[in-house]
Scaffold this active site. Structure first.
Site: not given
Ligand code: L34
Length: 283
Positions: A53, A97, A120
């Site tokens: 982020k 988060q 959010d």
């Molecule tokens: N308050 N909590 C709050 N807001 C959110 O919007 C979230 N979420 C979920 C968990 N808790 C939260 C996220 O940010 C899930 N989530 C989230 C954000 C980013 C990624 C996955 C979930 C992400 O960057 N995914 C990458 C891979 C990351 C890795 O290497 O682990 C992808 O390509 O899917």
């Protein structure tokens, strides 16, 4: 492999250019959009997501600050920090988060965030507005799913959508958003009887249960659009809730993990932060 890839990473990347332009337009009016992210504890997945982020903000020119607090943080300390961010004119969006450490009261924390900084969309005021079809911050993951479908030219209206999972942050708001787009929506969950009978009817199947390989090829209608919201660590691999190997032989479209819904979640956070700053600019 039959299915086409719904590429969240590429879609998020292409949105970044538009977002950078919106940042520039705000800056021309003397406003730098600002996001505050609060991370409590050492959950490794949360640390990764928060880092992503931060990077995304930097890439489009949004000011961001991350408040990393120890696992031992008290409810009062956390509420005090949020009160400060609510009042801080540099900050247009505040995000805590999730999940929080067990002893903290998540509901009370979300309630403490100013609804007009709740990027959010988790505050009851925004959740209620989404339910009623009023303008509100829309939770990032469900919004990301909608934009991903839209950018791929996949229509939603009139189609049979099945959402598996009923969480407040994904399943429920995804169902409401798709309903607002005139889909016919079913929301399935752990107590659903004959789950596969439901999922096999789906033109669009959205899965957010947090169980690796939960959706198998026999549960998917040939040609269906499969949106995999899960991110599970299995050994040193990241996998979704969908058995990608098998399901991609049957589906028409499928999101990969990583590179699917995750990057779109982050992209929509930037979008909501820009909206928060733009509302202030036009107020
Ligand atoms: N308050 N909590 C709050 N807001 C959110 O919007 C979230 N979420 C979920 C968990 N808790 C939260 C996220 O940010 C899930 N989530 C989230 C954000 C980013 C990624 C996955 C979930 C992400 O960057 N995914 C990458 C891979 C990351 C890795 O290497 O682990 C992808 O390509 O899917």
């Amino acid at each position: 492999m039959a299915a086409k890839i719904l590429d969240g990473k590429a879609t998020a990347q292409s949105l970044r250019q538009e977002q950078a332009q919106r940042v520039a337009a705000l800056q021309a009016r003397g406003i730098t959009p600002g996001l505050a992210v609060v991370l409590v504890g050492e959950n490794p997945a949360s640390q990764t997501y928060v880092r992503n982020k931060e990077r995304a903000c930097q890439a489009v020119g949004i000011y961001s600050e991350v408040h990393r607090l120890p696992q031992s943080t008290s409810q009062q300390e956390l509420l005090g920090l949020i009160a400060g961010l609510n009042a801080d004119p540099k900050i247009h969006g505040v995000l805590v988060q999730l999940p929080l450490p067990e002893k903290l009261d998540e509901e009370q924390v979300i309630l403490a965030i100013r609804p007009d900084k709740d990027v959010d969309g988790f505050h009851p005021e925004n959740a209620g507005k989404l339910l009623l079809g009023q303008e509100a911050f829309i939770p990032c993951t469900p919004r990301g799913i909608l934009v991903l479908l839209e950018r791929a030219g996949i229509p939603v209206a009139g189609r049979e959508v099945v959402v598996v999972g009923r969480s407040n942050i994904v399943g429920k708001p995804a169902g409401l958003l798709l309903l607002a787009q005139n889909a016919t929506v079913s929301v399935c969950h752990s107590r659903t009887a004959n789950l596969a009978e439901h999922t096999r009817r789906a033109d669009i199947l959205v899965v957010a249960v947090g169980k690796p390989g939960f959706i198998t090829a026999d549960m998917v209608r040939p040609g269906a659009v499969v949106v995999d919201v899960g991110i599970n660590r299995v050994g040193d691999r990241l996998v979704g809730d969908v058995d990608f190997e098998g399901v991609s032989q049957v589906a028409g479209w499928i999101t990969p993990v990583p590179g699917g819904v995750g990057p779109m979640t982050i992209s929509m956070l930037l979008e909501n932060t820009l909206e928060a700053a733009e509302r202030l600019a036009s107020a």
